[in-house]
Design a protein around this motif. Structure first.
Motif, PDB file in Angstrom:
ATOM      1  N   LEU A 159       2.166   8.587  14.821  1.00  0.00           N
ATOM      2  CA  LEU A 159       1.937   7.340  14.108  1.00  0.00           C
ATOM      3  C   LEU A 159       2.484   7.409  12.685  1.00  0.00           C
ATOM      4  N   LEU A 160       2.998   6.288  12.194  1.00  0.00           N
ATOM      5  CA  LEU A 160       3.211   6.095  10.775  1.00  0.00           C
ATOM      6  C   LEU A 160       1.905   5.546  10.213  1.00  0.00           C
ATOM      7  N   VAL A 161       1.367   6.165   9.182  1.00  0.00           N
ATOM      8  CA  VAL A 161       0.094   5.748   8.603  1.00  0.00           C
ATOM      9  C   VAL A 161       0.339   5.121   7.242  1.00  0.00           C
ATOM     10  N   ILE A 162      -0.056   3.873   7.087  1.00  0.00           N
ATOM     11  CA  ILE A 162      -0.032   3.206   5.781  1.00  0.00           C
ATOM     12  C   ILE A 162      -1.456   3.273   5.237  1.00  0.00           C
ATOM     13  N   GLU A 163      -1.640   4.054   4.190  1.00  0.00           N
ATOM     14  CA  GLU A 163      -2.972   4.280   3.633  1.00  0.00           C
ATOM     15  C   GLU A 163      -3.222   3.336   2.464  1.00  0.00           C
ATOM     16  N   GLU A 164      -4.209   2.463   2.635  1.00  0.00           N
ATOM     17  CA  GLU A 164      -4.624   1.576   1.551  1.00  0.00           C
ATOM     18  C   GLU A 164      -5.629   2.341   0.699  1.00  0.00           C
ATOM     19  N   PRO A 173      -6.421  11.530  -1.415  1.00  0.00           N
ATOM     20  CA  PRO A 173      -6.050  10.568  -0.370  1.00  0.00           C
ATOM     21  C   PRO A 173      -5.740  11.283   0.942  1.00  0.00           C
ATOM     22  N   LEU A 174      -5.868  10.563   2.046  1.00  0.00           N
ATOM     23  CA  LEU A 174      -5.549  11.122   3.350  1.00  0.00           C
ATOM     24  C   LEU A 174      -4.082  11.515   3.430  1.00  0.00           C
ATOM     25  N   SER A 175      -3.240  10.831   2.665  1.00  0.00           N
ATOM     26  CA  SER A 175      -1.802  11.115   2.670  1.00  0.00           C
ATOM     27  C   SER A 175      -1.493  12.557   2.301  1.00  0.00           C
ATOM     28  N   LEU A 176      -2.411  13.221   1.590  1.00  0.00           N
ATOM     29  CA  LEU A 176      -2.217  14.623   1.245  1.00  0.00           C
ATOM     30  C   LEU A 176      -2.124  15.470   2.511  1.00  0.00           C
ATOM     31  N   GLN A 177      -2.802  15.036   3.584  1.00  0.00           N
ATOM     32  CA  GLN A 177      -2.785  15.761   4.860  1.00  0.00           C
ATOM     33  C   GLN A 177      -1.776  15.170   5.842  1.00  0.00           C
ATOM     34  N   LEU A 178      -1.085  14.107   5.433  1.00  0.00           N
ATOM     35  CA  LEU A 178      -0.181  13.396   6.340  1.00  0.00           C
ATOM     36  C   LEU A 178       1.262  13.455   5.861  1.00  0.00           C
ATOM     37  N   ALA A 179       1.611  14.511   5.161  1.00  0.00           N
ATOM     38  CA  ALA A 179       2.962  14.612   4.609  1.00  0.00           C
ATOM     39  C   ALA A 179       4.004  14.408   5.698  1.00  0.00           C
ATOM     40  N   GLY A 180       4.941  13.512   5.423  1.00  0.00           N
ATOM     41  CA  GLY A 180       6.011  13.247   6.373  1.00  0.00           C
ATOM     42  C   GLY A 180       5.763  12.082   7.297  1.00  0.00           C
ATOM     43  N   ARG A 181       4.548  11.505   7.269  1.00  0.00           N
ATOM     44  CA  ARG A 181       4.282  10.378   8.173  1.00  0.00           C
ATOM     45  C   ARG A 181       3.401   9.302   7.528  1.00  0.00           C
ATOM     46  N   SER A 182       3.354   9.230   6.198  1.00  0.00           N
ATOM     47  CA  SER A 182       2.481   8.238   5.572  1.00  0.00           C
ATOM     48  C   SER A 182       3.160   7.524   4.413  1.00  0.00           C
ATOM     49  N   ILE A 183       2.629   6.326   4.126  1.00  0.00           N
ATOM     50  CA  ILE A 183       2.983   5.557   2.936  1.00  0.00           C
ATOM     51  C   ILE A 183       1.668   5.177   2.272  1.00  0.00           C
ATOM     52  N   LEU A 184       1.479   5.598   1.038  1.00  0.00           N
ATOM     53  CA  LEU A 184       0.247   5.280   0.323  1.00  0.00           C
ATOM     54  C   LEU A 184       0.442   4.037  -0.532  1.00  0.00           C
ATOM     55  N   VAL A 185      -0.528   3.136  -0.475  1.00  0.00           N
ATOM     56  CA  VAL A 185      -0.519   1.910  -1.268  1.00  0.00           C
ATOM     57  C   VAL A 185      -1.663   1.990  -2.275  1.00  0.00           C
ATOM     58  N   GLY A 186      -1.343   1.894  -3.555  1.00  0.00           N
ATOM     59  CA  GLY A 186      -2.366   1.970  -4.598  1.00  0.00           C
ATOM     60  C   GLY A 186      -2.124   0.952  -5.693  1.00  0.00           C
ATOM     61  N   GLY A 187      -3.030   0.917  -6.660  1.00  0.00           N
ATOM     62  CA  GLY A 187      -2.897  -0.017  -7.766  1.00  0.00           C
ATOM     63  C   GLY A 187      -4.072   0.084  -8.720  1.00  0.00           C
ATOM     64  N   LEU A 188      -4.031  -0.708  -9.788  1.00  0.00           N
ATOM     65  CA  LEU A 188      -5.053  -0.664 -10.824  1.00  0.00           C
ATOM     66  C   LEU A 188      -5.946  -1.900 -10.854  1.00  0.00           C
ATOM     67  N   SER A 189      -5.664  -2.896 -10.006  1.00  0.00           N
ATOM     68  CA  SER A 189      -6.400  -4.156 -10.088  1.00  0.00           C
ATOM     69  C   SER A 189      -7.886  -4.002  -9.809  1.00  0.00           C
ATOM     70  N   LYS A 190      -8.269  -3.093  -8.891  1.00  0.00           N
ATOM     71  CA  LYS A 190      -9.676  -2.908  -8.545  1.00  0.00           C
ATOM     72  C   LYS A 190     -10.341  -1.831  -9.394  1.00  0.00           C
ATOM     73  N   LEU A 191      -9.531  -1.000 -10.054  1.00  0.00           N
ATOM     74  CA  LEU A 191     -10.053   0.124 -10.814  1.00  0.00           C
ATOM     75  C   LEU A 191     -10.120  -0.120 -12.314  1.00  0.00           C
ATOM     76  N   VAL A 192      -9.233  -0.968 -12.822  1.00  0.00           N
ATOM     77  CA  VAL A 192      -9.148  -1.155 -14.267  1.00  0.00           C
ATOM     78  C   VAL A 192      -9.239  -2.632 -14.641  1.00  0.00           C
ATOM     79  N   ALA A 193      -8.213  -3.397 -14.265  1.00  0.00           N
ATOM     80  CA  ALA A 193      -8.195  -4.832 -14.596  1.00  0.00           C
ATOM     81  C   ALA A 193      -7.184  -5.534 -13.710  1.00  0.00           C
ATOM     82  N   PRO A 194      -7.569  -6.646 -13.060  1.00  0.00           N
ATOM     83  CA  PRO A 194      -6.627  -7.348 -12.175  1.00  0.00           C
ATOM     84  C   PRO A 194      -5.449  -7.950 -12.912  1.00  0.00           C
ATOM     85  N   GLY A 195      -5.612  -8.245 -14.203  1.00  0.00           N
ATOM     86  CA  GLY A 195      -4.535  -8.863 -14.955  1.00  0.00           C
ATOM     87  C   GLY A 195      -3.348  -7.956 -15.193  1.00  0.00           C
ATOM     88  N   LEU A 196      -3.520  -6.645 -14.986  1.00  0.00           N
ATOM     89  CA  LEU A 196      -2.403  -5.725 -15.196  1.00  0.00           C
ATOM     90  C   LEU A 196      -1.315  -5.889 -14.137  1.00  0.00           C
TER      91      LEU A 196
END
Length: 466
Positions: A270-275, A286-309
């Motif tokens: 499987l290709l794993v897209i990790e939200e 992140p789980l992607s640390l254990q999925l090297a070669g088969r994952s795409i990690l999606v991250g951001g600051l809107s939920k952690l810092v400020a959505p306006g960024l």
């Protein structure tokens, strides 16, 4: 809402045009009026064809069209079911109505933790730069490189050290999700997701024509054995998953479940897209640390810092020359065009400054502490299990399944009672990717401006639900 068996045979009198279209229109009508409730299991195609006295191929075409319209979904060996109405897009409406004096617990966003002075100081630092005019130009390679280094800094605190050249800044996490999905997108492509999945995934699937394949969950996340079943039955080879503080349930996979999912992903190729937009609340890798070669990690600051960024990113764990990339719509130059090129240079400058100065780390730690305090408040007031040592999400799940203090009522009923009491919540149907096996409501504890408003919302909920 659990499965409801119905004997459905629509009246097609008065319909013009092809018979298969008449069946689809009748289905839409009966779903709208409640004659076909969500979760209903439809008759088999053969039985319906016999009841309507039409060719089996006609009913097959009708079911195919209804599936494309996300009215129904078929599960191999289990039948065909009516899907909940997709209300995910309503959460993104700019003019979404709220009753006067209502307290919003429906929107996941950080507590407003910045003072006027904080924001002014960050903008002042930008205005004092000698090369200020340059931020009004196209992206300089040095700015993209600076952004990549800033994301590496964010990841390192969680034990994740991605190569900088596999990081692609985006204009927010939702834009990052779209970029990741564009690498695999084909019409009607099956994509594995949690049975209750985040609204942004449902919106993206609808816009890109992807077919969501739900995987059953428990309190530790998706079940490895059902992931195996769903992948083999649907032919899906892409999994979109939130292993840490999943939206909407708040579930975090333990070490054994993570290992089981990694093993299954490798077994099924499987290709794993990790939200991972809530991962920073936990400090867990992140789980992607254990999925090297088969994952795409999606991250951001809107939920952690400020959505306006409006700052997000994807991290690709495989090379552009790898066998996996050659099977995808993946080329580094094209990926830069649909990710980093779509961001505003002035915003990237601000974000880099905040990360490099340590302001983002300070804000994230404050948000973690505030989320824990608010989780404890809500759980205590509503009689829910204590958080204990579990990481605190900005949201929590109130189940109506057996064993819950609120069992016996549906999520829609709880949400309706809450609205009448002046509290906005989101029920399970908004998150349901297929047949609804689990029910409940999501409460966003960090949405109110302060704890006093949150306490007042809890008071209203207790009065409405008890």
């Amino acid at each position: 809402m659990k499965e409801t068996k119905v004997s459905w045979c629509p009246d097609l009198a008065g319909y013009d045009g092809p018979i298969y279209r008449a069946i689809v229109e009748a289905m839409q009508r009966d779903i709208r009026t409640g004659a076909l409730p969500e979760g209903s299991r439809l008759p088999t195609q053969r039985d319906l064809a016999w009841a309507l006295n039409v060719n089996l191929s006609t009913v097959t075409e009708a079911f195919r069209e209804a599936t494309r319209l996300r009215l129904i979904a078929g599960e191999v060996g289990r039948g065909t079911y009516v899907l909940p109405v997709n209300t995910a897009t309503s959460l993104y409406a700019i003019d979404r109505p709220h009753a006067e004096n209502a307290i919003d617990l429906s929107t996941i966003k950080p507590v407003q933790g910045f003072s006027r002075e904080d924001v002014q100081s960050r903008f002042a630092a930008l205005l004092q730069r000698q090369d200020l005019v340059d931020v009004m130009d196209y992206h300089a390679p040095s700015l993209i490189g600076r952004c990549r280094d800033a994301v590496v800094k964010l990841c390192q605190s969680r034990g994740f050290h991605p190569p900088a050249d596999r990081i692609f800044p985006c204009a927010g996490a939702q834009a990052a999700l779209f970029a990741a999905l564009q690498m695999i997108a084909k019409p009607d492509l099956p994509v594995l997701v949690e049975e209750l999945t985040f609204p942004g995934m449902k919106v993206a699937a609808k816009q890109m024509g992807l077919r969501l394949v739900p995987v059953t969950m428990d309190k530790k996340g998706i079940l490895p054995e059902d992931l195996d079943r769903a992948s083999r039955a649907s032919g899906a080879r892409t999994l979109v998953i939130s292993p840490i503080l999943q939206n909407p349930t708040g579930t975090t996979m333990d070490r054994q479940r993570r290992a089981d999912i990694v093993e299954m992903a490798e077994k099924l190729d499987l290709l794993v897209i990790e939200e991972d937009v809530y991962g920073g609340f936990s400090g867990l890798p992140p789980l992607s640390l254990q999925l090297a070669g088969r994952s795409i990690l999606v991250g951001g600051l809107s939920k952690l810092v400020a959505p306006g960024l409006r700052f997000g990113y994807i991290i690709v764990t495989f090379d552009a020359d790898s066998p996996r990339s050659r099977l995808m719509n993946f080329a580094t130059d094209e990926l830069v065009h649909v990710t980093s090129w779509m961001t505003a240079p002035i915003m990237l400058e601000l974000v880099c400054d905040w990360i490099e100065s340590g302001a983002v780390d300070e804000q994230m730690e404050w948000q973690r502490q505030e989320a824990r305090a608010r989780q404890s408040l809500v759980r205590r007031r509503l009689g829910l299990p204590a958080l204990g040592r579990n990481p605190a999400a900005p949201h929590l799940w109130v189940s109506t399944d057996e064993g819950s203090p609120y069992a016996g009522r549906s999520g829609e009923q709880l949400a309706s009672l809450a609205r009448a009491a002046g509290v906005d919540l989101v029920s399970a149907s908004t998150f349901c990717a297929g047949r609804m096996l689990s029910d409940g409501v999501r409460i966003c504890v960090t949405a109110p401006r302060d704890r006093a408003d949150l306490a007042e919302a809890c008071k209203r909920l207790v009065q409405a639900w008890n």
